[in-house]
Design a protein around this motif. Structure first.
Motif, PDB file in Angstrom:
ATOM      1  N   PHE A   1      10.399 -10.789  -9.264  1.00 36.86           N
ATOM      2  CA  PHE A   1       9.236  -9.906  -9.341  1.00 36.86           C
ATOM      3  C   PHE A   1       9.213  -8.876  -8.220  1.00 36.86           C
ATOM      4  CE2 PHE A   1       7.807 -13.175  -6.390  1.00 36.86           C
ATOM      5  CZ  PHE A   1       7.067 -12.464  -5.447  1.00 36.86           C
ATOM      6  N   HIS A   2       9.725  -9.248  -7.051  1.00 40.26           N
ATOM      7  CA  HIS A   2       9.626  -8.372  -5.882  1.00 40.26           C
ATOM      8  C   HIS A   2      10.642  -7.247  -5.906  1.00 40.26           C
ATOM      9  CE1 HIS A   2      13.035 -10.813  -4.498  1.00 40.26           C
ATOM     10  NE2 HIS A   2      12.301 -11.877  -4.802  1.00 40.26           N
ATOM     11  N   ALA A   3      11.495  -7.193  -6.945  1.00 35.85           N
ATOM     12  CA  ALA A   3      12.459  -6.104  -7.065  1.00 35.85           C
ATOM     13  C   ALA A   3      11.862  -4.899  -7.768  1.00 35.85           C
ATOM     14  CB  ALA A   3      13.702  -6.575  -7.813  1.00 35.85           C
ATOM     15  N   ALA A   4      10.565  -4.949  -8.069  1.00 40.38           N
ATOM     16  CA  ALA A   4       9.861  -3.810  -8.654  1.00 40.38           C
ATOM     17  C   ALA A   4       8.549  -3.617  -7.924  1.00 40.38           C
ATOM     18  CB  ALA A   4       9.595  -4.038 -10.141  1.00 40.38           C
ATOM     19  N   SER A   5       8.163  -2.364  -7.761  1.00 44.16           N
ATOM     20  CA  SER A   5       6.864  -2.068  -7.179  1.00 44.16           C
ATOM     21  C   SER A   5       5.789  -2.592  -8.118  1.00 44.16           C
ATOM     22  CB  SER A   5       6.735  -0.548  -6.993  1.00 44.16           C
ATOM     23  OG  SER A   5       5.540  -0.215  -6.358  1.00 44.16           O
ATOM     24  N   ARG A   6       4.938  -3.449  -7.591  1.00 40.46           N
ATOM     25  CA  ARG A   6       3.887  -4.116  -8.386  1.00 40.46           C
ATOM     26  C   ARG A   6       4.460  -4.911  -9.556  1.00 40.46           C
ATOM     27  NH1 ARG A   6      -1.466  -0.181  -8.129  1.00 40.46           N
ATOM     28  NH2 ARG A   6      -1.325   0.173  -5.872  1.00 40.46           N
ATOM     29  N   HIS A   7       5.703  -5.366  -9.398  1.00 40.05           N
ATOM     30  CA  HIS A   7       6.312  -6.380 -10.259  1.00 40.05           C
ATOM     31  C   HIS A   7       6.766  -5.868 -11.621  1.00 40.05           C
ATOM     32  CE1 HIS A   7       3.315  -9.317  -8.089  1.00 40.05           C
ATOM     33  NE2 HIS A   7       3.954  -8.525  -7.258  1.00 40.05           N
ATOM     34  N   THR A   8       6.483  -4.616 -11.969  1.00 43.28           N
ATOM     35  CA  THR A   8       6.683  -4.162 -13.345  1.00 43.28           C
ATOM     36  C   THR A   8       7.408  -2.826 -13.384  1.00 43.28           C
ATOM     37  OG1 THR A   8       4.615  -5.260 -13.963  1.00 43.28           O
ATOM     38  CG2 THR A   8       5.534  -3.712 -15.552  1.00 43.28           C
ATOM     39  N   ALA A   9       8.282  -2.675 -14.380  1.00 46.41           N
ATOM     40  CA  ALA A   9       8.961  -1.403 -14.648  1.00 46.41           C
ATOM     41  C   ALA A   9       8.744  -1.053 -16.115  1.00 46.41           C
ATOM     42  CB  ALA A   9      10.446  -1.529 -14.325  1.00 46.41           C
ATOM     43  N   ILE A  10       9.358   0.043 -16.544  1.00 47.70           N
ATOM     44  CA  ILE A  10       9.329   0.396 -17.964  1.00 47.70           C
ATOM     45  C   ILE A  10      10.746   0.573 -18.472  1.00 47.70           C
ATOM     46  CG2 ILE A  10       7.055   1.470 -17.832  1.00 47.70           C
ATOM     47  CD1 ILE A  10       8.469   4.225 -17.873  1.00 47.70           C
ATOM     48  N   VAL A  11      10.958   0.222 -19.744  1.00 45.02           N
ATOM     49  CA  VAL A  11      12.242   0.409 -20.417  1.00 45.02           C
ATOM     50  C   VAL A  11      11.962   1.009 -21.788  1.00 45.02           C
ATOM     51  CG1 VAL A  11      13.354  -1.516 -19.210  1.00 45.02           C
ATOM     52  CG2 VAL A  11      12.194  -1.932 -21.399  1.00 45.02           C
ATOM     53  N   THR A  12      12.964   1.644 -22.360  1.00 45.26           N
ATOM     54  CA  THR A  12      12.779   2.246 -23.675  1.00 45.26           C
ATOM     55  C   THR A  12      12.602   1.167 -24.737  1.00 45.26           C
ATOM     56  OG1 THR A  12      15.183   2.407 -23.882  1.00 45.26           O
ATOM     57  CG2 THR A  12      14.003   4.373 -23.171  1.00 45.26           C
ATOM     58  N   ASN A  13      11.891   1.535 -25.805  1.00 38.43           N
ATOM     59  CA  ASN A  13      11.603   0.588 -26.885  1.00 38.43           C
ATOM     60  C   ASN A  13      12.865   0.129 -27.590  1.00 38.43           C
ATOM     61  OD1 ASN A  13       8.853   0.705 -26.414  1.00 38.43           O
ATOM     62  ND2 ASN A  13       8.501   2.331 -27.917  1.00 38.43           N
ATOM     63  N   SER A  14      13.871   0.985 -27.618  1.00 34.91           N
ATOM     64  CA  SER A  14      15.131   0.633 -28.266  1.00 34.91           C
ATOM     65  C   SER A  14      16.282   1.183 -27.423  1.00 34.91           C
ATOM     66  CB  SER A  14      15.198   1.228 -29.682  1.00 34.91           C
ATOM     67  OG  SER A  14      15.415   2.629 -29.616  1.00 34.91           O
TER      68      SER A  14
ATOM     69  N   ASN B   1       0.856  -1.191   0.000  1.00 35.52           N
ATOM     70  CA  ASN B   1       0.000   0.000   0.000  1.00 35.52           C
ATOM     71  C   ASN B   1       0.892   1.241   0.000  1.00 35.52           C
ATOM     72  OD1 ASN B   1      -2.111   1.814   0.258  1.00 35.52           O
ATOM     73  ND2 ASN B   1      -2.263   1.560   2.480  1.00 35.52           N
ATOM     74  N   HIS B   2       1.000   1.889  -1.156  1.00 33.59           N
ATOM     75  CA  HIS B   2       1.909   3.019  -1.305  1.00 33.59           C
ATOM     76  C   HIS B   2       1.159   4.201  -1.929  1.00 33.59           C
ATOM     77  CE1 HIS B   2       5.229   0.395  -0.229  1.00 33.59           C
ATOM     78  NE2 HIS B   2       4.794  -0.466  -1.137  1.00 33.59           N
ATOM     79  N   PRO B   3       0.458   4.960  -1.120  1.00 33.71           N
ATOM     80  CA  PRO B   3      -0.439   5.996  -1.646  1.00 33.71           C
ATOM     81  C   PRO B   3       0.266   7.177  -2.298  1.00 33.71           C
ATOM     82  CG  PRO B   3      -0.313   6.115   0.755  1.00 33.71           C
ATOM     83  CD  PRO B   3       0.386   4.864   0.354  1.00 33.71           C
ATOM     84  N   TYR B   4       1.561   7.290  -2.105  1.00 33.24           N
ATOM     85  CA  TYR B   4       2.270   8.445  -2.651  1.00 33.24           C
ATOM     86  C   TYR B   4       2.968   8.135  -3.969  1.00 33.24           C
ATOM     87  CZ  TYR B   4       1.532   9.902   2.170  1.00 33.24           C
ATOM     88  OH  TYR B   4       0.957  10.204   3.383  1.00 33.24           O
ATOM     89  N   ARG B   5       2.780   6.939  -4.494  1.00 35.69           N
ATOM     90  CA  ARG B   5       3.490   6.528  -5.697  1.00 35.69           C
ATOM     91  C   ARG B   5       2.626   6.664  -6.942  1.00 35.69           C
ATOM     92  NH1 ARG B   5       6.615   0.890  -3.874  1.00 35.69           N
ATOM     93  NH2 ARG B   5       7.790   1.850  -2.141  1.00 35.69           N
ATOM     94  N   ILE B   6       3.320   6.981  -8.035  1.00 30.98           N
ATOM     95  CA  ILE B   6       2.764   6.829  -9.374  1.00 30.98           C
ATOM     96  C   ILE B   6       3.592   5.752 -10.051  1.00 30.98           C
ATOM     97  CG2 ILE B   6       2.343   7.908 -11.602  1.00 30.98           C
ATOM     98  CD1 ILE B   6       2.150  10.605 -10.178  1.00 30.98           C
ATOM     99  N   GLU B   7       2.982   4.611 -10.325  1.00 29.68           N
ATOM    100  CA  GLU B   7       3.704   3.503 -10.950  1.00 29.68           C
ATOM    101  C   GLU B   7       4.032   3.853 -12.395  1.00 29.68           C
ATOM    102  OE1 GLU B   7       4.747   0.866  -9.426  1.00 29.68           O
ATOM    103  OE2 GLU B   7       3.666   1.103  -7.518  1.00 29.68           O
ATOM    104  N   ALA B   8       5.258   3.588 -12.802  1.00 29.89           N
ATOM    105  CA  ALA B   8       5.688   3.949 -14.152  1.00 29.89           C
ATOM    106  C   ALA B   8       4.835   3.275 -15.209  1.00 29.89           C
ATOM    107  CB  ALA B   8       7.154   3.570 -14.341  1.00 29.89           C
TER     108      ALA B   8
END
Length: 837
Positions: free
Chosen positions: A715-728, A692-699
């Protein structure tokens, strides 16, 4: 007038930059310089040989007094009668020149006598090395402003006080976090040995008497003629400081280097080969302390290859060095790294005892079995190894780790003396008698002729020696405890702080508070209740990855499943490890009611709902402890900030960077471990914090252009299991979101991943205002390369404080990839003042 001048000197010292190379031997001016008139007027060093530690002591006294008091004293090597002098020498030399010194009659090997009660300061060593130790003790007192009269003898508790340096011949250092080797490069001993001499000086000041210069995973080519010449060069450089050189050996050298068909320790040709190479080394290094051997562990060769015993192997080396007074340190770190996790009775923690207990009394007298402090591998908490209490007829030494392999790589502040003190003070109750580890390794408990300490240090070419100014407190504490394990951790720390940062009381109090809280904090946010350090044991040993512990052959298991956790090491139901301790201790560990909570999961497999003595359940303790530990790491930042005007800028900035990194990485640890066990157990946090992290905006919930979603593993190394990376790897990505928080002032934090192989650039904007820019270049700043993956090692955070934010504005992150680094982002946090994410 003197006070005014000394105050100016102190002030100038504070504003001038310091790179850490002087460590605790800064000899900075102190305000007590007004009392310099009480100092003797000359220095008499009772030895004129420049390679002598007594000669070194004279030079050190001259330089130290000049730095502390701005008073130049002449050094004479001729004894003379004078009413005011510092006299330093061996007891024999002093007696010959000045008559009997009854107060020094109880001196032992390496010990010293120091008296400042008269006009003459008398520093007398049992040997030359002891005289140098006494000189450093005198200077330490002066540098801390202590001019009070004193007279005492100080003798070491153990004869062996060595460092182990895991340096490779190519110049790399295994588990080193401070740059390349000071001993080797490109396969050979360095030509320039100045840095090695400087290191020897540091070690002598804390009464270390030996260095094993190369990795225990040794390379046979160390024994080539060119490198043996290099060993002589190194030995010459460190000898004036009373430091003796030793080396690690590759057991298979007779085959791999010598061309023999085997390395069987009972083969006469193999035995003769080692005799011959040892003779060659001692011809060049006549005072070599001996050999360190790692055999039959983690893929290293050893006597078990030929069905010989470990004692057969150790004794072969012992015979070779015996004519020269050499010692063989034989590591007890022997285990099978392919054991089956399906076997409930299998336990790596049993390996040391199983391999060595039956050999008690079969080792030659100049063999010392070197035992890691715990049964596994330098974890944040382990019980003392039961092997200490099992070898009654074998000399032993304790192996401690100054380099923070499992404890934050010198990027996290972890003052280790309290951990070591706990182990050294452990009473194993052998034969139902007091059997503290410190008394066993000193040789006193079982009346052994040898014993002592081996500290894995791994200094490098970095000016701070260990990569971190604050980490040097661990090297200082190691030397002090190896000399006298009865010293208190806090007292050692405060001596180091005064010597390193000066005499300001606020600086002393702040560093003391931070350091004494640091081990408990790290234990809280890494692995608690005896579950071990929940790091990635298959990769870097740095960031969190609890899943890596289980289902492999390395044996650092937690046995965690959906309902329960912990190793059952009882005799009744488990691996039997508890029964390896003497009966009084075994009884405590066998019973879950008497096992201390901080070792509960080491000895017992329990449900997550098991109640602790505190009344909390195991899982709730996990949640709470990880939040408490991370909160303490945030407090370290504020504490260090408060010293801005009291520490020189170079060191303040360096430490500020590391404390800020630790604060961010502690949150990565907190969230990763809590998320893993929350998902596994499906038991909610009573305080509703986990997940529960009310101050976060997930990428991944932002609007993305040029970015894509990435499932992070683990999976636990990212908030809600997911990150973003550039397309290239060439085109920038942009992530935007509307700010839904109320207008106000926030600290804006970005969690991202800084991987090896590129230096991505980032820009954070709110509407049309640039909040900050940064580059993913931690590999240049941390002293080690964390990871090539998006994981708990590379996860990090940057924070921009005091940002004015209006509801409805747009937050934008632009990421420009570079090389292999695709500008990865996990989340953004908008934190109100005083709030920790």
């Amino acid at each position: 007038m003197r006070l005014f001048l000394s105050t100016l000197l102190l002030a100038s010292r504070l504003v001038s930059a310091e790179d850490g190379s002087a460590a605790w031997l800064r000899y900075a001016p102190v305000t007590q310089a007004k009392n310099s008139r009480l100092l003797p007027a000359a220095i008499i060093a009772l030895n004129s040989t420049k390679s002598s530690p007594v000669y070194t002591a004279g030079q050190e006294l001259r330089d130290g007094i000049a730095g502390i008091f701005s008073k130049e004293l002449n050094v004479s090597t001729q004894a003379r009668r004078t009413s005011s002098a510092v006299i330093v020498g061996t007891l024999t030399a002093y007696t010959n020149d000045y008559g009997d010194l009854e107060d020094a009659e109880d001196l032992e090997e390496d010990g010293f006598f120091l008296s400042t009660e008269q006009d003459q300061v008398v520093i007398v060593g049992h040997n030359e090395r002891g005289a140098l130790y006494g000189a450093f003790e005198y200077l330490s007192r002066l540098a801390q402003g202590d001019l009070s009269p004193t007279s005492f003898i100080s003798n070491p508790q153990a004869p062996i006080r060595w460092t182990n340096e895991w340096n490779n011949l190519d110049g790399s250092i295994e588990r080193g976090y401070a740059g390349p080797s000071i001993f080797f490069r490109d396969g050979f001993v360095l030509e320039n040995v100045t840095r090695a001499a400087e290191y020897a000086r540091l070690l002598a000041s804390i009464r270390i008497n030996g260095i094993i210069i190369n990795n225990v995973n040794a390379n046979a080519t160390l024994l080539t003629a060119r490198n043996i010449e290099g060993l002589a060069r190194l030995a010459d450089a460190i000898r004036p400081y009373g430091i003796q050189l030793g080396i690690s050996l590759n057991f298979a050298s007779p085959r791999d280097l010598g061309g023999l068909s085997s390395f069987d320790p009972l083969d006469p040709k193999v035995d003769a080969w080692w005799m011959n190479i040892t003779t060659q080394i001692y011809a060049k290094v006549p005072d070599m302390i001996g050999y360190l051997v790692k055999a039959n562990s983690e893929g290293q060769p050893g006597p078990l290859t030929y069905n010989r015993t470990l004692a057969d192997g150790a004794n072969m080396f012992a015979r070779a060095v015996r004519p020269y007074g050499g010692v063989v340190m034989f590591r007890a770190f022997v285990y099978d790294n392919h054991i089956s996790p399906a076997n409930w009775k299998a336990d790596r923690a049993n390996a040391q005892l199983e391999f060595f207990q039956h050999l008690d009394g079969k080792f030659d007298e100049n063999v010392v079995v070197q035992i890691k402090y715990g049964p596994i591998d330098f974890q944040v908490r382990e019980p003392a190894s039961p092997l200490f209490g099992a070898l009654h007829n074998t000399s032993t030494a304790i192996e401690l780790q100054v380099t923070q392999e499992y404890l934050g790589h010198q990027c996290h502040l972890v003052y280790l003396a309290p951990l070591w003190k706990e182990i050294l003070g452990s009473d194993l109750r052998a034969d139902s008698r007091s059997s503290k580890v410190k008394d066993i390794v000193s040789g006193s408990r079982f009346k052994r002729p040898l014993g002592g300490y081996a500290g894995v240090v791994n200094v490098g070419t970095n000016s701070t020696w260990l990569g971190s100014h604050l980490a040097m407190s661990n090297l200082y504490a190691y030397g002090r405890l190896a000399w006298d394990a009865s010293l208190e951790s806090e007292a050692i720390l405060q001596d180091w702080t005064r010597l390193t940062f000066g005499l300001d009381q606020e600086v002393l109090d702040t560093i003391t508070d931070m350091s004494m809280k640091s081990w408990p904090a790290y234990e809280n946010y890494s692995g608690n209740l005896g579950i071990q350090t929940l790091t990635d044991i298959l990769y870097t040993h740095f960031g969190p990855n609890p899943a890596s512990q289980d289902n492999n052959g390395w044996g650092q298991w937690t046995r965690a499943d959906k309902a329960s956790i912990g190793m059952d090491r009882t005799v009744k139901n488990g691996t039997g490890n508890a029964g390896h301790y003497p009966p009084e201790v075994a009884q405590i560990y066998e019973n879950i009611e008497t096992t201390p909570d901080n070792l509960l999961l080491w000895f017992h497999h329990v449900p997550y709902t098991q109640r602790l003595k505190s009344g909390k359940t195991v899982i709730q303790h996990f949640y709470d402890a990880h939040y408490e530990g991370a909160d303490t790491a945030q407090a370290f930042v504020r504490q260090w900030e408060s010293l801005k005007s009291k520490v020189d800028n170079e060191r303040w900035n360096h430490i500020m960077f590391r404390q800020t990194f630790q604060a961010g990485h502690a949150l990565v640890w907190r969230d990763s471990i809590n998320q893993f066990y929350h998902n596994l157990s499906e038991i909610p946090d009573e305080s509703k914090r986990v997940g529960n992290h009310p101050y976060r905006i997930e990428a991944e919930q932002m609007s993305l252009v040029g970015y894509k979603l990435y499932s992070v593993n683990p999976f636990h190394a990212a908030s809600r299991h997911t990150a973003i990376v550039t397309n290239s790897n060439s085109s920038a990505g942009i992530a935007t979101a509307n700010i839904t928080f109320v207008s106000g002032t926030y600290d804006v934090a970005v969690n991202y991943y800084d991987i090896i192989g590129g230096k991505a650039r980032y820009q954070l904007e709110i509407d049309n205002r640039t909040i900050g820019k940064w580059t993913g270049n931690l590999e240049d700043k941390l002293g080690h390369a964390p990871s090539i993956y998006l994981d708990g090692h590379s996860a990090t955070r940057i924070t921009f404080k005091g940002v004015e934010v209006r509801h409805g504005e747009t937050v934008r992150i632009t990421g420009q990839p570079n090389g292999m680094e695709p500008a990865p982002i996990d989340y953004i946090s908008f934190l109100p003042p005083g709030v920790v994410d």
